[in-house]
Write an enzyme that holds these catalytic residues in place. Structure first.
Site, mmCIF file in Angstrom:
data_model
loop_
_atom_site.group_PDB
_atom_site.id
_atom_site.type_symbol
_atom_site.label_atom_id
_atom_site.label_comp_id
_atom_site.label_asym_id
_atom_site.label_seq_id
_atom_site.Cartn_x
_atom_site.Cartn_y
_atom_site.Cartn_z
ATOM 1 N N TYR A 188 0.817 -1.215 0.000
ATOM 2 C CA TYR A 188 0.000 0.000 0.000
ATOM 3 C C TYR A 188 0.856 1.273 0.000
ATOM 4 O O TYR A 188 0.705 2.091 -0.918
ATOM 5 C CB TYR A 188 -0.977 0.003 1.184
ATOM 6 C CG TYR A 188 -1.740 1.298 1.299
ATOM 7 C CD1 TYR A 188 -1.423 2.225 2.294
ATOM 8 C CD2 TYR A 188 -2.746 1.625 0.399
ATOM 9 C CE1 TYR A 188 -2.087 3.430 2.390
ATOM 10 C CE2 TYR A 188 -3.419 2.831 0.489
ATOM 11 C CZ TYR A 188 -3.089 3.727 1.489
ATOM 12 O OH TYR A 188 -3.743 4.928 1.580
ATOM 13 N N LYS A 225 1.220 4.143 -3.045
ATOM 14 C CA LYS A 225 0.902 5.573 -2.873
ATOM 15 C C LYS A 225 2.113 6.428 -3.241
ATOM 16 O O LYS A 225 1.986 7.496 -3.838
ATOM 17 C CB LYS A 225 0.449 5.850 -1.441
ATOM 18 C CG LYS A 225 -0.842 5.199 -1.028
ATOM 19 C CD LYS A 225 -2.021 5.553 -1.933
ATOM 20 C CE LYS A 225 -2.503 6.981 -1.752
ATOM 21 N NZ LYS A 225 -3.704 7.243 -2.554
HETATM 22 N N1 LIG Z 1 -8.607 6.709 5.183
HETATM 23 C C1 LIG Z 1 -7.482 7.292 5.510
HETATM 24 O O1 LIG Z 1 -7.108 7.388 6.679
HETATM 25 C C2 LIG Z 1 -6.620 7.883 4.426
HETATM 26 C C3 LIG Z 1 -5.487 8.606 4.824
HETATM 27 C C4 LIG Z 1 -4.666 9.142 3.833
HETATM 28 C C5 LIG Z 1 -4.983 8.983 2.490
HETATM 29 N N2 LIG Z 1 -6.076 8.277 2.131
HETATM 30 C C6 LIG Z 1 -6.362 8.145 0.698
HETATM 31 O O2 LIG Z 1 -7.632 8.718 0.453
HETATM 32 C C7 LIG Z 1 -8.263 8.054 -0.656
HETATM 33 C C8 LIG Z 1 -9.661 7.618 -0.260
HETATM 34 O O3 LIG Z 1 -9.510 6.759 0.839
HETATM 35 P P1 LIG Z 1 -10.788 6.299 1.696
HETATM 36 O O4 LIG Z 1 -10.318 6.140 3.111
HETATM 37 O O5 LIG Z 1 -11.923 7.183 1.388
HETATM 38 O O6 LIG Z 1 -11.037 4.840 1.111
HETATM 39 P P2 LIG Z 1 -12.379 4.149 0.616
HETATM 40 O O7 LIG Z 1 -12.041 2.731 0.372
HETATM 41 O O8 LIG Z 1 -13.511 4.461 1.528
HETATM 42 O O9 LIG Z 1 -12.679 4.891 -0.762
HETATM 43 C C9 LIG Z 1 -12.017 4.546 -1.943
HETATM 44 C C10 LIG Z 1 -13.044 4.559 -3.072
HETATM 45 O O10 LIG Z 1 -12.380 4.202 -4.277
HETATM 46 C C11 LIG Z 1 -13.209 3.277 -4.982
HETATM 47 N N3 LIG Z 1 -12.379 2.412 -5.819
HETATM 48 C C12 LIG Z 1 -11.570 1.409 -5.421
HETATM 49 N N4 LIG Z 1 -11.031 0.803 -6.489
HETATM 50 C C13 LIG Z 1 -11.519 1.440 -7.605
HETATM 51 C C14 LIG Z 1 -11.348 1.275 -8.992
HETATM 52 N N5 LIG Z 1 -10.572 0.299 -9.487
HETATM 53 N N6 LIG Z 1 -11.993 2.110 -9.831
HETATM 54 C C15 LIG Z 1 -12.810 3.085 -9.343
HETATM 55 N N7 LIG Z 1 -13.029 3.291 -8.025
HETATM 56 C C16 LIG Z 1 -12.370 2.474 -7.172
HETATM 57 C C17 LIG Z 1 -13.921 2.473 -3.902
HETATM 58 O O11 LIG Z 1 -15.106 1.872 -4.407
HETATM 59 C C18 LIG Z 1 -14.182 3.551 -2.844
HETATM 60 O O12 LIG Z 1 -15.431 4.145 -3.038
HETATM 61 C C19 LIG Z 1 -7.344 6.896 -1.024
HETATM 62 O O13 LIG Z 1 -6.578 7.249 -2.166
HETATM 63 C C20 LIG Z 1 -6.438 6.731 0.193
HETATM 64 O O14 LIG Z 1 -5.172 6.222 -0.157
HETATM 65 C C21 LIG Z 1 -6.915 7.716 3.057
HETATM 66 C C1 LIG Z 2 -4.335 -3.794 16.928
HETATM 67 C C2 LIG Z 2 -3.672 -2.578 17.530
HETATM 68 C C3 LIG Z 2 -2.163 -2.654 17.372
HETATM 69 C C4 LIG Z 2 -4.233 -1.294 16.924
HETATM 70 O O1 LIG Z 2 -3.750 -0.183 17.625
HETATM 71 C C5 LIG Z 2 -3.871 -1.207 15.432
HETATM 72 C C6 LIG Z 2 -4.300 0.118 14.824
HETATM 73 C C7 LIG Z 2 -4.134 0.076 13.281
HETATM 74 C C8 LIG Z 2 -5.244 -0.752 12.658
HETATM 75 C C9 LIG Z 2 -4.108 1.533 12.750
HETATM 76 C C10 LIG Z 2 -2.958 2.331 13.417
HETATM 77 C C11 LIG Z 2 -2.504 3.387 12.392
HETATM 78 C C12 LIG Z 2 -3.515 3.249 11.252
HETATM 79 C C13 LIG Z 2 -3.089 3.767 9.873
HETATM 80 C C14 LIG Z 2 -2.763 5.284 9.932
HETATM 81 O O2 LIG Z 2 -3.823 5.992 10.558
HETATM 82 C C15 LIG Z 2 -2.592 5.853 8.564
HETATM 83 C C16 LIG Z 2 -3.040 5.256 7.440
HETATM 84 C C17 LIG Z 2 -2.722 5.908 6.129
HETATM 85 C C18 LIG Z 2 -3.902 5.891 5.156
HETATM 86 O O3 LIG Z 2 -3.439 6.215 3.860
HETATM 87 C C19 LIG Z 2 -4.594 4.552 5.100
HETATM 88 C C20 LIG Z 2 -4.963 4.030 6.484
HETATM 89 C C21 LIG Z 2 -3.742 3.947 7.417
HETATM 90 C C22 LIG Z 2 -2.781 2.906 6.882
HETATM 91 C C23 LIG Z 2 -4.232 3.558 8.861
HETATM 92 C C24 LIG Z 2 -4.746 2.102 8.891
HETATM 93 C C25 LIG Z 2 -5.055 1.581 10.316
HETATM 94 C C26 LIG Z 2 -3.851 1.748 11.241
HETATM 95 C C27 LIG Z 2 -2.701 0.894 10.762
#
Ligand SMILES: NC(=O)c1ccc[n+]([C@@H]2O[C@H](COP(=O)([O-])OP(=O)(O)OC[C@H]3O[C@@H](n4cnc5c(N)ncnc54)[C@H](O)[C@@H]3O)[C@@H](O)[C@H]2O)c1
Ligand SMILES: CC(C)[C@@H](O)CC[C@@H](C)[C@H]1CC[C@H]2[C@@H]3[C@H](O)C=C4C[C@@H](O)CC[C@]4(C)[C@H]3CC[C@]12C
EC number: 1.1.1.-
Length: 369
Positions: free
Chosen positions: A159, A163
């Protein structure tokens, strides 16, 4: 005559618009972007709530499509002025194969870039991630760093690797000529751990606590700070960047910005309890209940079980070697680059962000409330 900035003339495309972050971006664009004429929501899985958005003045076009299919992306892109690319596989639990994660997150992003060039769409905002920076495989802390803080970014997990590669593609595409001869302007936003209404991991923690009689058990030292940012403020930053990117192309083009707000610096588990405690859950232990070496062993066992069970069932527990390492490594940001470059200020205060998230948890199905 209305100010041209207010005339609804623009077409926005949001990929991943039905996701956790995407939904907030879609809803906030309809509320906060007066120049919007059409909003295209492109997603592999369309949500039913989209239908309720089609009754407003802005044309909302739901497009079921796959970013790994270049022709589907190009067809959705044609005629749009701005693309906000959030679609991706956010998988650190082993749900998808490394190949699939790469195909969606990297090849999918390349398809979005190519579609911009092919169709003449000039503004691309990419949702990157803190994990492009870290935590790295050596577990080095990143303590209240900013976009210029030196840090050895070393990734092995699919992952963060995906990214980092996708962000690099987006930044390198800045300045490429698009159809029509004008330059493409790109920008990447790096949220830390996003929280708020719709956050699946928070939902998982809540249900885990309900299963254990309202108790969660501390696994990570309270001293390990984790950066978190409210989903509404992440969405707001995307909207501001999309609005300012053309006028400030020289300054913002090819730049990265951490997403930040006033959410407090806490351990991942203590931060979650800001929302789960008011909903009746308790975090047991002021220190981790198990020694770290035992957690490492349990995480490794989970990884082995996942591998053994894969032909029969997808076993994806929260605890695995990667999630344990990330949870156990300090990673917080302190920056004002977004404010300096395009006037970003969080739209939601910490108090509002907390209240909205608590309300969402309380309304969750199976809630103890
Ligand atoms: N959730 C977090 O903490 C977090 C933190 C930093 C960055 N991000 C980034 O933000 C973005 C959105 O993350 P999220 O948490 O909303 O995830 P999410 O899984 O809720 O949303 C992702 C969306 O992308 C769609 N998708 C997946 N594969 C696809 C494909 N092949 N074609 C079209 N659509 C597709 C999914 O159906 C979903 O609706 C991601 O790029 C993720 O890397 C998330
Ligand atoms: C089971 C325990 C050790 C518990 O504390 C695990 C927590 C773990 C699931 C989360 C801890 C940190 C999170 C990640 C972080 O917030 C940032 C992220 C970047 C974003 O792009 C995607 C999600 C994630 C990787 C997020 C996922 C959950 C954690 C690893």
């Amino acid at each position: 005559m209305a100010d041209s900035a207010q005339v609804p003339a623009l077409v926005y495309l949001v990929t991943g618009g039905c996701g956790f972050l995407g939904e907030h971006i879609v809803r906030m664009l309809l509320e906060w972007e007066p120049r919007l004429r059409e909003l295209r929501v492109f997603d592999l899985h369309l949500s039913s709530w989209l239908e309720e958005l089609k009754t407003g003045p802005v044309q909302v076009t739901a497009i079921q499509g796959d970013v790994t299919q270049a022709h589907e992306v190009a067809a959705a892109m044609a005629g749009s002025h701005v693309v906000i690319h959030t679609a991706g596989l956010v998988d650190v639990f082993g749900k998808a194969s490394p190949e699939t994660i790469h195909k969606v997150n990297v090849q999918g992003t390349q398809n979005v870039i190519d579609a911009c060039v092919q169709t003449g769409t000039r503004l691309l905002v990419y949702t990157s991630s803190m994990e492009v920076v870290g935590p790295n495989v050596k577990g080095h802390p990143f303590y209240r760093g900013n976009e210029d803080t030196p840090y050895e970014a070393i990734h092995r997990h699919p992952y963060p690797c995906s990214k980092a590669l996708a962000e690099q593609l987006v930044l390198e595409a800045n300045g490429r000529k698009v159809n029509g001869g004008l330059p493409l302007v790109t920008c990447a936003l790096r949220p830390t751990g996003i929280y708020g209404e719709g956050h699946q991991v928070m939902r998982d923690f809540y249900h885990q606590g309900l299963r254990f009689g309202g108790r969660l058990f501390r696994a990570i030292p309270a001293s390990v700070e984790h950066g978190r940012v409210y989903v509404g403020n992440v969405a707001w930053m995307h909207i501001l960047v999309a609005r300012e990117l053309e006028q400030r192309a020289a300054l913002m083009g090819g730049q990265v910005y951490f997403c930040y707000d006033k959410s407090p610096y806490k351990s991942y588990e203590d931060f979650n309890m800001e929302f789960l405690s008011p909903c009746g859950l308790r975090l047991i232990g002021t220190h981790p209940l198990l020694p770290y070496w035992l957690l490492v062993l349990l995480a490794a066992l989970n990884a082995l079980l996942q591998w053994l069970l894969r032909p029969l069932v997808l076993y994806t527990p929260l605890l695995n070697p990667y999630t344990l390492a990330v949870a156990n490594t300090t990673f917080t940001v302190s920056t004002n680059k977004a404010q300096r470059h395009f006037g970003y200020k969080p739209l939601f205060s910490w108090e509002e962000s907390r209240a909205r998230t608590i309300h969402w948890v309380q309304a969750m199905e199976g809630s103890a409330w």
